[in-house]
Each structure stands twice: as C-alpha cells, then as structure tokens.
Design a protein around this motif. Structure first.
Motif, PDB file in Angstrom:
ATOM      1  N   UNK A  32      39.069  44.145  29.195  1.00  0.00           N
ATOM      2  CA  UNK A  32      38.709  42.731  29.043  1.00  0.00           C
ATOM      3  C   UNK A  32      39.960  41.846  28.979  1.00  0.00           C
ATOM      4  N   UNK A  33      40.988  42.323  28.273  1.00  0.00           N
ATOM      5  CA  UNK A  33      42.235  41.550  28.175  1.00  0.00           C
ATOM      6  C   UNK A  33      42.899  41.438  29.542  1.00  0.00           C
ATOM      7  N   UNK A  34      42.971  42.557  30.279  1.00  0.00           N
ATOM      8  CA  UNK A  34      43.612  42.551  31.600  1.00  0.00           C
ATOM      9  C   UNK A  34      42.835  41.681  32.581  1.00  0.00           C
ATOM     10  N   UNK A  35      41.513  41.749  32.534  1.00  0.00           N
ATOM     11  CA  UNK A  35      40.699  40.904  33.409  1.00  0.00           C
ATOM     12  C   UNK A  35      40.899  39.434  33.079  1.00  0.00           C
ATOM     13  N   UNK A  36      40.972  39.116  31.778  1.00  0.00           N
ATOM     14  CA  UNK A  36      41.173  37.728  31.370  1.00  0.00           C
ATOM     15  C   UNK A  36      42.520  37.203  31.854  1.00  0.00           C
ATOM     16  N   UNK A  37      43.552  38.051  31.799  1.00  0.00           N
ATOM     17  CA  UNK A  37      44.866  37.610  32.294  1.00  0.00           C
ATOM     18  C   UNK A  37      44.836  37.381  33.800  1.00  0.00           C
ATOM     19  N   UNK A  38      44.192  38.296  34.540  1.00  0.00           N
ATOM     20  CA  UNK A  38      44.154  38.178  36.001  1.00  0.00           C
ATOM     21  C   UNK A  38      43.511  36.871  36.445  1.00  0.00           C
ATOM     22  N   UNK A  39      42.491  36.425  35.729  1.00  0.00           N
ATOM     23  CA  UNK A  39      41.786  35.198  36.112  1.00  0.00           C
ATOM     24  C   UNK A  39      42.369  33.953  35.453  1.00  0.00           C
ATOM     25  N   UNK A  40      43.365  34.128  34.587  1.00  0.00           N
ATOM     26  CA  UNK A  40      43.949  32.981  33.894  1.00  0.00           C
ATOM     27  C   UNK A  40      44.885  32.210  34.812  1.00  0.00           C
ATOM     28  N   UNK A  41      45.242  31.014  34.384  1.00  0.00           N
ATOM     29  CA  UNK A  41      46.166  30.185  35.166  1.00  0.00           C
ATOM     30  C   UNK A  41      47.528  30.853  35.291  1.00  0.00           C
ATOM     31  N   UNK A  42      47.995  31.474  34.189  1.00  0.00           N
ATOM     32  CA  UNK A  42      49.294  32.158  34.220  1.00  0.00           C
ATOM     33  C   UNK A  42      49.288  33.303  35.222  1.00  0.00           C
ATOM     34  N   UNK A  43      48.202  34.085  35.241  1.00  0.00           N
ATOM     35  CA  UNK A  43      48.107  35.198  36.183  1.00  0.00           C
ATOM     36  C   UNK A  43      48.066  34.721  37.621  1.00  0.00           C
ATOM     37  N   UNK A  44      47.364  33.620  37.888  1.00  0.00           N
ATOM     38  CA  UNK A  44      47.283  33.093  39.244  1.00  0.00           C
ATOM     39  C   UNK A  44      48.620  32.518  39.703  1.00  0.00           C
ATOM     40  N   UNK A  45      49.371  31.908  38.793  1.00  0.00           N
ATOM     41  CA  UNK A  45      50.682  31.386  39.162  1.00  0.00           C
ATOM     42  C   UNK A  45      51.640  32.514  39.537  1.00  0.00           C
ATOM     43  N   UNK A  46      51.619  33.593  38.754  1.00  0.00           N
ATOM     44  CA  UNK A  46      52.475  34.744  39.077  1.00  0.00           C
ATOM     45  C   UNK A  46      52.093  35.313  40.436  1.00  0.00           C
ATOM     46  N   UNK A  47      50.807  35.388  40.725  1.00  0.00           N
ATOM     47  CA  UNK A  47      50.348  35.895  42.012  1.00  0.00           C
ATOM     48  C   UNK A  47      50.856  35.020  43.154  1.00  0.00           C
ATOM     49  N   UNK A  48      50.814  33.696  42.977  1.00  0.00           N
ATOM     50  CA  UNK A  48      51.289  32.792  44.024  1.00  0.00           C
ATOM     51  C   UNK A  48      52.782  32.964  44.262  1.00  0.00           C
ATOM     52  N   UNK A  49      53.540  33.117  43.192  1.00  0.00           N
ATOM     53  CA  UNK A  49      54.988  33.308  43.342  1.00  0.00           C
ATOM     54  C   UNK A  49      55.285  34.608  44.081  1.00  0.00           C
ATOM     55  N   UNK A  50      54.577  35.682  43.722  1.00  0.00           N
ATOM     56  CA  UNK A  50      54.782  36.973  44.383  1.00  0.00           C
ATOM     57  C   UNK A  50      54.417  36.882  45.860  1.00  0.00           C
TER      58      UNK A  50
END
Length: 663
Positions: free
Chosen positions: A341-359
């Motif tokens: 649940x914690x990992x899923x919440x991070x993946x869908x969070x704004x912080x997780x999406x920003x890291x994905x865009x940078x990568x």
C-alpha cells in the motif's frame, strides 16, 4: 520541476572537503569538530590544474531483477521458478545531491546499488534503463567517471598507505598529468584525510597476522583511493560499517561535502544515527524490492504521516522508516500488504510522478521533453583504462615485486622449510653407493625431489593467488589495468623464488645422497628441478584462476595431482599402464621429470657389482629396467617447458573468463 537544484554549487577543489574529518592536516592527530573548515575557505587548493569533473545526472527506469531457481532433481526436471528481487524501480540522482538508499534487510537496496554500478550481479537477470546525462550507460563509461567505495576494504597488505595511493595515482589519474603532479595530488589527499601519520605504515591484514593501520584509517584510505581522481559520480556500499558513531558521522560528512562540490553521491546505509540521517539531501526507501519513497529527507515524514504512520517525537526517523517497512516475523502477510500500500501510494503520488518524468527525460536527448532540462552527453573514451599498457605493466609489476619480497617472515619460513626438508631427505638417503641394491633408493630420492617440489609449490601458489583474486577483480573492473598485465606481472614477480628455492632444495642433499658427482650433472639436475617447480607453480596458478576461491582450489588440486603422480614411472611401470590411461602419462610432469633425472643420473655410468650380468652394471641397463629411453632426454626437457607455457595459458584463460563472466 527543474532538473538542477536552484542552489548554486561551488566547484572547489575536493581537498577542502576533507577538513571535516576531524584530523589536523599537518600532524594527522584528532582535533575537535569545532575546527572544521567550510568548503569556501579556499584551503587545500590544487597545486596543479586538474580537469574539472563534469556534473552528471544518473537515472534508472523500470529496473527489474530476477533470480532463477532450479526445480526438481536428477530424476525429474521441473521448469525453473523466478524470484523477483527488484520490481519496477525508478529513480534519479542529480549533481550536488547526496542520495541515501535505506531499507530493512532483504528490501533490495544492495541489489539496486549493484545494478546501478554493474557489479556483483552474478546470475541475476536484470532489465531496465540506466542513463547518464541522456546517454545509455555501460560498464566502461561508469568506470571512467565514477568512484566506488565497497563495504569490504581490499588492499595489498604489504604496501604502505602512501605506496597504495601512488599506485592508484599512476593507473587511475588522467594521462595528461605528469608524475610530479600525481605525487603532489597524493600528498594533498594524505594530508587532508588525516593519513599523514600512518603514510609510511604498511596497510596490514589482521587475518594474516600482518599488523598495520586501524579500521578507521583503512576506511579513510578507501575514500582517498576514490577521490584521488576527482570522480563525477560516487557510489558507497555501507560506508559506516564497522565504525564507531563519531567516525561514521565524519565519513558521512565527507560524502556530504563531496556532494556540495557538485558531485553526484549515492550510498547504501544501514541504520544511521539521527545526526548522520540529517546530512542526507534525499533518501530512497525500499520495501520488498519496490520504491517506498524517493525525495528530500524532510518530505518523508509528511508522506508517511498522510498514511497514518507518524514518527514519534524524539525518535530517530531512520529507525522509524526501517521498522515501518520491515517484515515482522509471524505477520508476513500483514507486513507485505502494508508495504504494498505504501509503495502504491508513492507511485501514484506527485513526487513519484515527478521522479518518473525526470527519468524519462534523461533517457534520450532527442525527445522534446528532455531538451527542457539541458542535459549534456557524457563524453568518455572507448577504453576504460587511463594508463597505457606499458605504464600499467610497470606499476603492477612494481607492486607485485613488493608484495612478494615485503613479507620477510614468509620468505624466511619458506627458506627454513626448504632447508629442513632437504636436510631431512639428505639424512634419510645419505651414503648411497653405486651398487645394484642402492639403485632403488636413489630412484626413490629422485622421485621425492619431484613430489616435494610439486606439492609445496602447488599449494603455496593456490593460497597466494586465491587471496589476491578479489583485489584483482575489483581493480580490473575499476578500469585500472588489463588482465594480461596482471598475469604477466604476477608471473615474473614470483619467478626468482621459483628459481632460488628449488636450487637450495637440491643443493643440500645431492652430494650427501651420493648422486652423480660430475659438476655438469649437478647443474642439469638443478635445472630439471627448477623446471618441475615452475610447472607445479603454473599448475597452481591454473587451478586458482579456474576455481576462484581457496577452498575449492585446495579441494581440486590434490584430485588432479595424484593421478599424474601415479603415472610418473615410479609406482607403476610405464609398460603396465592401462591403454585407456596411457594418455595421462604425457601430461604428467612427474614422468618427464623422473625420466630426465634418471637419464642425467645413470647415462654413461658403469660400476662393478656381482649382481649384474658379467659383474658389470651399466646405466643404460638400469634405465631400460625402468623403461626410460636416454634418447628422450631432450624431449623431456622441452615437454616440461611446454607444460609451463600450456598451464600458464590455461590459467590466463581461466582468469579472463572470470572477467567476462562478471561483465
């Protein structure tokens, strides 16, 4: 979100970053932390112009790691199962950032670091994108622009601290730097890492009984080896392992200061103190092979609080994260569900999406999105080596010679052992005469020469080479020197001992036993023994390189030597060898050495004995009795030489295969 931090990064000399270690620059003594200097102080500037390291952004996207497990047995085969270790891990680290990878045991933090550094992946199946400044990264590129401080400190124990750093400087610093400039850089790093007091002390190895520098000094020496070359990217695996809290804080402060100069720093760390945790710019929390959080350390508490997981006041945040993400024994399902649940919440969070865009932006320079971040391609040469082949050979040979002759106790023990065994053989076989009854005793003494030279040299080489192989593999994959350079240097550095010790061994019992007294026969016998000793050392080298570890090599060596010994012509007559084993005689140095020594002993010899036909014994008749042909003497010598070359080539190929397998 901008790729680069808005905070201005001063690209000062790395020398100024190490004042925070808490050591006086001139004396090397401990001083209070109040004497720490800031990066902008200008102290310890370079005395020569070094190329400024290029800022790099390192990103990884959709990293997945599997381990295949074989199922079934020899009677029934089943399809292999796959265990997932890392699951779709994405992240990035940028210039001037200090990223700490944290998590409970088994979370996958070490596996992730190994994937990012292309090291120690073994049989793991790795997939995903890894990019440096918009370009795909490979092993050679990473070796040239990065430093890697491993958890285990591997050094040649007989070198001094300064000699070790000089060796590193000769092979790892850029070609355009002169020898004088390299040595200046070595002195600067020694002063500023607090190593001046122990610079002329051997590194040592407690396991081998060689006293040397302390554990804290060894860790600082490991850092000195890496920062010597001013790397753009620094990786550290558990840099605080085995250190007290004060020294651990100083070591992490070093990494923090390196990042403050514009470098990119990544490390794994296990249970840091609150003081150490406060130094991290960004943290990567892992749970069950997934990313639980990646971002500024200050944002992690609010992220977990939104999930109803608040850190108690006056509690170390690092301990809180590790305990929260750990799998509790007896509550495995509940723990895994919570982590998911914690990992899923991070993946869908704004912080997780920003890291994905940078990568994603760092994946390719040609995409419209990536141009927004003004990424510059990392430019490196094709070869990972910064020194020429000849320069590598000089440096590695110099170190190999030191490692052989710097241990007087070991050499003294070898000489005493050689003298003791040769004197014992002389005492047992002394006083043999040219009589038919003594022929068997003389042949036994000759064969004892061969067996002693074989076993002493095989096991001596196995223990020495297998102990040094991890150091070779680490330095080779750091782009320091080639495999053939190490092989040649090690072979020639050991050669004097494999000439002197066999000569001492045969000199003592030769005349005491009563062997052929002619001077030329003595020197020929000495040459044969030296050749056999070098065949045995080549065999030990081959076994060591193929096996890789001391335990496996020591288990393999006797099983291979004993059959060759049986076909040496002493325990079993050559004509009685079964036809299906006859080929083994021709790869047995016992057979060639025994025949050559026997020919050298008996050829042209005649003596009176009533037990011989006609009362006269000839050497040729004795040789015929043992099925030795005097015409094969030249063949025996050349075959011994061929075995030396052939076994060395097989050893080199075994060593080379380990480098390919690691890649």
């Amino acid at each position: 979100m901008e790729l680069h931090s808005e905070k201005t990064k001063d690209h000062h000399s790395l020398n100024a970053t190490f004042v925070n270690l808490g050591f006086d620059k001139e004396t090397g003594e401990n001083v209070t932390s109040s004497r720490k200097s800031s990066l902008g102080s200008g102290k310890g500037d370079f005395k020569f112009s070094m190329k400024a390291s290029q800022p790099v952004t390192y990103s990884w996207e959709n990293i997945e790691v599997y381990l295949e497990k074989k199922q079934g047995n020899c009677f029934k085969r089943l399809p292999p199962t796959q265990k997932r270790i890392l699951d779709n891990v994405t992240g990035c680290v940028r210039p001037g950032e200090f990223l700490a990878i944290m998590g409970a045991s088994g979370a996958g933090k070490t596996t992730l670091l190994n994937c990012l550094t292309f090291r120690n992946t073994g049989q793991l199946k790795v997939s995903g994108e890894r990019n440096l400044n918009g370009a795909k990264v490979n092993t050679d590129t990473l070796a040239r622009i990065s430093g890697y401080v491993q958890q285990d400190d591997l050094f040649i124990p007989t070198l001094t601290v300064k000699e070790h750093l000089e060796f590193q400087a000769l092979l790892r610093m850029e070609k355009h730097l002169s020898y004088k400039e390299r040595m200046i850089r070595v002195d600067e790093v020694i002063n500023e890492l607090g190593l001046k007091k122990c610079q002329n002390t051997v590194i040592g190895n407690p396991e081998r009984g060689v006293k040397g520098i302390s554990g804290g000094e060894r860790k600082r020496l490991a850092f000195a080896s890496e920062v010597l070359t001013n790397p753009s990217l620094m990786f550290c695996d558990e840099p605080t392992s085995g250190l007290d809290s004060y020294m651990a804080q100083n070591i992490v402060q070093v990494l923090k200061n390196i990042a403050d100069t514009g470098k990119t720093v990544v490390c794994t760390i296990h249970q840091p103190s609150s003081e150490v945790f406060a130094m991290f710019d960004r943290i990567l929390l892992m749970a069950d092979g997934r990313t639980a959080f990646l971002g500024p350390a200050s944002d992690a508490l609010s992220f977990f609080a939104l999930k109803g997981l608040s850190c108690p006041s006056n509690y170390n945040p690092a301990d809180f994260y590790i305990h929260t993400l750990a799998t509790v024994p007896g509550q495995e399902e509940e723990s895994k569900k919570k982590n998911r649940e914690i990992c899923d919440a991070y993946s869908s969070s704004e912080a997780g999406q920003q890291i994905l865009k940078i990568a994603q932006a760092n994946r390719s320079l040609n995409s419209t999105e990536s141009q927004e971040f003004e990424l510059a391609e990392v430019k490196v040469n094709r070869t990972p080596y910064k020194a020429s082949w000849l320069a590598q050979l000089r440096a590695v040979f110099w170190r190999s010679v030191i490692s052989v002759f710097r241990e007087p106790m070991v050499i003294r023990v070898k000489i005493i052992q050689t003298i003791f065994l040769s004197a014992l053989i002389a005492a047992i076989y002394q006083g043999q005469s040219l009589l038919l009854d003594d022929v068997r005793n003389i042949q036994g003494a000759l064969f004892i020469f061969l067996t002693n030279m074989t076993f002493s040299n095989v096991f001596g080489v196995v223990n020495a080479i297998t102990a040094e192989l991890p150091i070779f593999l680490r330095e080779h994959f750091n782009g320091m020197y080639r495999t053939d350079v190490y092989f040649i240097s090690k072979s020639f550095a050991d050669l004097p001992l494999f000439i002197i010790l066999p000569f001492i061994f045969i000199s003592i019992p030769y005349f005491a036993i009563g062997l052929n007294p002619a001077a030329d026969r003595f020197f020929i016998a000495s040459g044969i023994i030296i050749l056999v000793a070098n065949v045995a050392s080549s065999f030990g080298f081959m076994v060591s390189c193929i096996a890789g570890t001391t335990d496996i090599a020591l288990a393999i060596a006797p099983a291979l030597v004993i059959p060759l010994l049986l076909f040496g012509g002493f325990f079993l007559s050559n004509e009685d060898v079964p036809v299906y084993f006859d080929w083994m005689r021709y790869i047995s140095w016992f057979m060639y050495g025994n025949e050559a020594l026997s020919i050298n002993q008996w050829s042209g010899v005649t003596f009176n004995d009533t037990g011989c036909p006609g009362g006269v014994c000839t050497g040729e008749a004795i040789l015929e009795q043992f099925q030795f042909n005097p015409d094969y003497f030249g063949r025996d010598i050349w075959c011994l030489v061929a075995l030396i070359v052939g076994l060395r080539i097989l050893g080199f190929l075994g060593l080379l295969s380990k480098t390919y397998r690691k890649k």
